[in-house]
Design a protein around this motif. Structure first.
Motif, PDB file in Angstrom:
ATOM      1  N   ASN A  93       1.207  -0.442   0.236  1.00 36.10           N
ATOM      2  CA  ASN A  93       0.213   0.286  -0.012  1.00 36.10           C
ATOM      3  C   ASN A  93       0.624   1.393   0.054  1.00 36.10           C
ATOM      4  O   ASN A  93       0.747   2.342  -0.934  1.00 36.10           O
ATOM      5  N   LEU A  96       2.352   1.759  -3.763  1.00 40.75           N
ATOM      6  CA  LEU A  96       1.199   1.497  -4.475  1.00 40.75           C
ATOM      7  C   LEU A  96       0.872   3.583  -4.343  1.00 40.75           C
ATOM      8  O   LEU A  96       0.742   4.262  -5.730  1.00 40.75           O
ATOM      9  N   ARG A  97       0.688   3.770  -2.432  1.00 35.19           N
ATOM     10  CA  ARG A  97       0.726   5.646  -2.696  1.00 35.19           C
ATOM     11  C   ARG A  97       1.792   6.239  -3.062  1.00 35.19           C
ATOM     12  O   ARG A  97       1.411   7.287  -4.147  1.00 35.19           O
ATOM     13  N   SER A  99       3.815   5.723  -5.668  1.00 36.06           N
ATOM     14  CA  SER A  99       3.393   5.476  -7.304  1.00 36.06           C
ATOM     15  C   SER A  99       2.345   6.494  -7.950  1.00 36.06           C
ATOM     16  O   SER A  99       3.216   6.757  -8.853  1.00 36.06           O
ATOM     17  N   ASN A 100       1.642   6.486  -7.283  1.00 36.61           N
ATOM     18  CA  ASN A 100       0.224   7.077  -7.753  1.00 36.61           C
ATOM     19  C   ASN A 100       0.517   8.597  -7.040  1.00 36.61           C
ATOM     20  O   ASN A 100       0.222   9.531  -8.667  1.00 36.61           O
ATOM     21  N   ALA A 120       3.134   1.864 -11.608  1.00 38.85           N
ATOM     22  CA  ALA A 120       1.752   1.949 -10.739  1.00 38.85           C
ATOM     23  C   ALA A 120       0.998   0.742 -11.108  1.00 38.85           C
ATOM     24  O   ALA A 120       0.050   0.431  -9.374  1.00 38.85           O
ATOM     25  N   MET A 121       1.263   0.240 -11.456  1.00 34.17           N
ATOM     26  CA  MET A 121       0.065  -1.219 -12.202  1.00 34.17           C
ATOM     27  C   MET A 121       0.042  -2.232 -11.257  1.00 34.17           C
ATOM     28  O   MET A 121       0.345  -2.754 -10.566  1.00 34.17           O
ATOM     29  N   ALA A 123       2.524  -2.448  -8.278  1.00 33.80           N
ATOM     30  CA  ALA A 123       2.237  -1.673  -7.467  1.00 33.80           C
ATOM     31  C   ALA A 123       1.117  -2.517  -6.633  1.00 33.80           C
ATOM     32  O   ALA A 123       0.608  -2.507  -5.766  1.00 33.80           O
ATOM     33  N   GLU A 124       0.255  -2.057  -7.497  1.00 35.66           N
ATOM     34  CA  GLU A 124      -1.688  -1.757  -7.646  1.00 35.66           C
ATOM     35  C   GLU A 124      -1.398  -3.930  -7.550  1.00 35.66           C
ATOM     36  O   GLU A 124      -2.944  -4.080  -6.821  1.00 35.66           O
ATOM     37  N   GLY A 127      -0.824  -4.967  -3.848  1.00 32.57           N
ATOM     38  CA  GLY A 127      -1.054  -4.408  -3.336  1.00 32.57           C
ATOM     39  C   GLY A 127      -2.325  -6.152  -2.943  1.00 32.57           C
ATOM     40  O   GLY A 127      -3.326  -6.238  -1.813  1.00 32.57           O
ATOM     41  N   LEU A 128      -3.194  -6.117  -4.101  1.00 28.80           N
ATOM     42  CA  LEU A 128      -4.419  -6.725  -4.365  1.00 28.80           C
ATOM     43  C   LEU A 128      -3.704  -8.499  -3.953  1.00 28.80           C
ATOM     44  O   LEU A 128      -4.500  -8.575  -3.034  1.00 28.80           O
ATOM     45  N   THR A 131      -3.200  -8.179   0.138  1.00 27.10           N
ATOM     46  CA  THR A 131      -4.931  -8.502   0.508  1.00 27.10           C
ATOM     47  C   THR A 131      -5.549  -9.740   0.250  1.00 27.10           C
ATOM     48  O   THR A 131      -5.949 -10.290   1.057  1.00 27.10           O
TER      49      THR A 131
END
Length: 168
Positions: A93, A96-97, A99-100, A120-121, A123-124, A127-128, A131
């Motif tokens: 996370n 991801l933050r 990268s965003n 960013a992709m 990192a997302e 994150g998934l 999770t």
């Protein structure tokens, strides 16, 4: 010499008294001895029963303690696993933050950077995945907690419930 005769007389009298006392003990203690022996046997029986109960309770307590330790080890392992997965999730996370934020800055500058979009992709996706791993770890902990309860419930015989004529 009179002292010796006096001492001899006193010793003889004392021995007579001891003999009379021993004769009296022999007749009086017969019944008392039987009662005492019976009481002693009863106490030995009670003592043996109590010793057996203590042994059984000790064995049960040792078994319960071993089961509790095993359960605690399982829970500790699961908590460690969950903590690892949560740390991974936090790190993903944070990435991801960041990268965003980088993407936002690039878009404000009017520079479309494919590398930042890919980052960013990734990192997302991480994150998934983190999770999902945290969710799986949590579900495994719940399953491990419920399994002994379900097994205990299945082992206890329950009366089959048959519908009565009034319910039909």
């Amino acid at each position: 010499m009179s002292d010796i005769e006096e001492l001899q007389r006193r010793i003889t009298a004392a021995m007579d008294r001891v003999a009379v006392g021993l004769d009296g003990l022999g007749t009086d203690t017969g019944a008392d001895t039987t009662e005492l022996e019976q009481a002693l046997e009863d106490e030995k029986t009670v003592n043996a029963q109590l010793s057996e109960r203590i042994r059984a309770l000790t064995q049960r307590q040792d078994a319960d303690l071993a089961a509790a330790k095993a359960q605690a080890d399982i829970v500790t392992g699961r908590l460690t696993e969950m903590d690892t997965e949560l740390q991974r999730l936090r790190n993903a996370n944070n990435a991801l933050r960041q990268s965003n934020e980088d993407l936002r800055q690039a878009n404000e500058a009017g520079v479309g950077d494919a590398h930042l979009i890919n980052k960013a992709m990734m990192a997302e996706l991480e994150g998934l995945r983190a999770t999902r791993a945290a969710d799986v770890s949590e579900m495994n902990t719940i399953i491990d907690t419920l399994t002994p309860l379900i097994q205990t419930e299945n082992q206890t015989p329950s009366e089959p419930q048959t519908p009565s004529e009034e319910d039909a």
